[in-house]
Design a protein around this motif. Structure first.
Motif, PDB file in Angstrom:
ATOM      1  N   ALA A  54       0.827  -1.203   0.000  1.00 34.07           N
ATOM      2  CA  ALA A  54       0.000   0.000   0.000  1.00 34.07           C
ATOM      3  C   ALA A  54       0.866   1.260   0.000  1.00 34.07           C
ATOM      4  CB  ALA A  54      -0.937  -0.010   1.203  1.00 34.07           C
ATOM      5  N   LYS A 105      -8.004   4.072   0.649  1.00 35.40           N
ATOM      6  CA  LYS A 105      -9.163   3.247   0.956  1.00 35.40           C
ATOM      7  C   LYS A 105     -10.265   3.466  -0.084  1.00 35.40           C
ATOM      8  CE  LYS A 105     -12.595   2.402   4.590  1.00 35.40           C
ATOM      9  NZ  LYS A 105     -13.059   2.823   5.944  1.00 35.40           N
ATOM     10  N   ARG A 152      -9.179   2.038  -3.556  1.00 38.71           N
ATOM     11  CA  ARG A 152      -9.387   0.590  -3.647  1.00 38.71           C
ATOM     12  C   ARG A 152     -10.817   0.263  -4.039  1.00 38.71           C
ATOM     13  NH1 ARG A 152      -7.165  -2.793   1.366  1.00 38.71           N
ATOM     14  NH2 ARG A 152      -8.205  -4.364   0.092  1.00 38.71           N
ATOM     15  N   LEU A 185      -9.639  -2.807  -6.211  1.00 41.53           N
ATOM     16  CA  LEU A 185      -8.301  -3.332  -5.951  1.00 41.53           C
ATOM     17  C   LEU A 185      -8.353  -4.341  -4.811  1.00 41.53           C
ATOM     18  CD1 LEU A 185      -5.279  -2.953  -6.750  1.00 41.53           C
ATOM     19  CD2 LEU A 185      -5.122  -1.299  -4.894  1.00 41.53           C
ATOM     20  N   LYS A 186      -7.747  -5.504  -5.018  1.00 47.00           N
ATOM     21  CA  LYS A 186      -7.740  -6.565  -4.017  1.00 47.00           C
ATOM     22  C   LYS A 186      -6.304  -6.924  -3.649  1.00 47.00           C
ATOM     23  CE  LYS A 186     -12.139  -8.627  -5.423  1.00 47.00           C
ATOM     24  NZ  LYS A 186     -12.827  -9.860  -5.839  1.00 47.00           N
ATOM     25  N   GLN A 187      -6.155  -7.579  -2.504  1.00 47.72           N
ATOM     26  CA  GLN A 187      -4.838  -7.993  -2.031  1.00 47.72           C
ATOM     27  C   GLN A 187      -4.727  -9.507  -2.099  1.00 47.72           C
ATOM     28  OE1 GLN A 187      -3.933  -7.140   2.079  1.00 47.72           O
ATOM     29  NE2 GLN A 187      -1.756  -6.895   1.657  1.00 47.72           N
TER      30      GLN A 187
END
Length: 418
Positions: free
Chosen positions: A91, A118, A121, A126-128
């Motif tokens: 991040a 935040k 995303r 957006l994903k992790q």
């Protein structure tokens, strides 16, 4: 009646309800808004739907800042470039790059804070996740040549029952997960993590047959072992100082397998990678034809890497999790995991390997292009081999005919014949 600001997601829900037959008067009561809000929402339907798809569903107003939209596109393009190159993104990495892009655009009002990240995303979805595989380093041309030229010849000369693939993998047999979900503003401290590892050699053929796995541990006689404790398990346990495969262990495994092949009068083809522990003297094993895969391509050419090993580890993790859940009331995580010994792990390995379906193995072979050839493909392979052989024969004849020694030998032979 109390009034409230609807989010974009709620407005799209209101539009769907009215299109499905809900009257405007009933909608004012259900959503607690004025009739004017409803008609304004309906007139702005297209923009609301697009904003919802772009991740602005939690907002109450559509973002109309063109500069912000351009900034999002630039940051998104940067993320895609990094993913193409296999660069992991944290991040803080994205935030710093976003600040640089905003400065280059002259958009000094944008602070690119954690709150911005935040919302960013949500906007671009957006994903992790975790980087997996080694496909970035794979030469696609080498893989293409292997699939188009090498595999058809393998499939032409060998039946499925005689084509094998072997590979090693490591298993941290009692390592608990380090990531966790937690409730906000609560402690999420960890416990001791165990790092014991074993190596496992798997070998399968294209028809779905599985050979007994070879387990490599550090201790020659672990304390948990007792007499004949491995008799009921279809695996072989050996020891090595760091629990890795080496040339001696691989040679011993091949010798034992070769004895079985001699007894069955069976010749096989073995596909394997270029690991230094596999550099054996191939002439010592006449019943095995060795075919080494192209370097740095096993993630796209080795069937065991196509999902077989992954399926095995998923089954092992499932058993491991069930064991922890059954003992979760007995104490801390380290106390539960400490009670797992190597013999337990070997029993789980045996159970999981037996549970891998033959169809899963066959599918992994097919996924990497190891499929039976049809009549047209067989003719093409024969035609290519015929052309190659004719070219080699023509070249040899040309070289021979240009040789003085060859001409003199032919002359002598002709005179003797006369």
């Amino acid at each position: 009646m109390p009034r409230r600001n609807l989010s974009i997601l709620e407005k799209t829900s209101l539009i769907e309800d009215i299109e499905n037959g809900l009257e405007a008067k009933e909608a004012t009561k259900l959503y607690k808004v004025s009739p004017r809000t409803i008609f304004r929402t309906l007139s702005n339907k297209q923009n609301l739907l697009e904003a919802c798809e772009n991740g602005q569903g939690k907002r109450t107003r559509i973002e109309k800042n063109e500069m912000l939209r351009r900034h999002d596109d630039e940051v998104k393009l940067f993320i895609l470039k990094c993913l193409e190159k296999g660069i992991p993104l944290k991040a803080t990495f994205i935030i710093e790059k976003a600040k640089m892009i905003a400065h280059e655009m002259g958009y000094f009002r944008l602070q690119c804070s954690w709150q911005w990240f935040k919302r960013f995303r949500e906007r671009i979805k957006l994903k992790q996740g975790t980087l997996s595989g080694e496909r970035i380093s794979v030469n696609s041309e080498v893989v293409k040549d292997w699939r188009e030229n090498k595999i058809p010849r393998i499939m032409l000369n060998w039946q499925k029952e005689f084509v094998f693939n072997c590979d090693e993998t490591s298993l941290f047999w009692r390592q608990s997960p380090s990531k966790t979900y937690f409730i906000s503003k609560t402690d999420h401290i960890g416990d001791k993590i165990f790092h014991e590892r074993i190596s496992i050699l798997f070998c399968v053929n294209q028809a779905g047959q599985k050979l007994k796995p070879l387990i490599i541990g550090k201790a020659a006689k672990p304390r948990c072992f007792y007499k004949d404790c491995l008799l009921d398990l279809e695996l072989t346990y050996v020891s090595q100082s760091n629990a890795w495969m080496n040339l001696n262990l691989f040679t011993d495994w091949l010798k034992n397998w070769h004895i079985e092949l001699v007894g069955q009068n069976k010749k096989v083809l073995l596909l394997l990678d270029n690991f230094k522990g596999h550099k054996i003297n191939t002439e010592d094993f006449p019943m095995i034809t060795f075919n080494f895969l192209p370097p740095s391509t096993t993630s796209l050419t080795q069937p065991l890497d196509g999902g077989i090993i992954r399926a095995f580890k998923a089954k092992y993790l499932n058993i491991f999790v069930k064991y922890i859940l059954n003992g979760i009331d007995s104490g801390r995580m380290s106390d539960i995991v400490k009670n797992i010994n190597l013999l337990n792990a070997l029993n789980w390995v045996d159970e999981c390997w037996k549970a891998i379906p033959e169809q899963t193995i066959c599918n992994c072979w097919s996924h990497f292009g190891y499929v039976s050839l049809d009549l047209m493909e067989i003719n093409n392979v024969y035609e290519e081999e015929l052309v190659t052989n004719l070219n080699e024969l023509s070249l040899n004849l040309t070289n021979c005919c240009s040789s003085k020694e060859f001409i003199e030998q032919v002359s002598f032979d002709y005179l003797d014949f006369e």
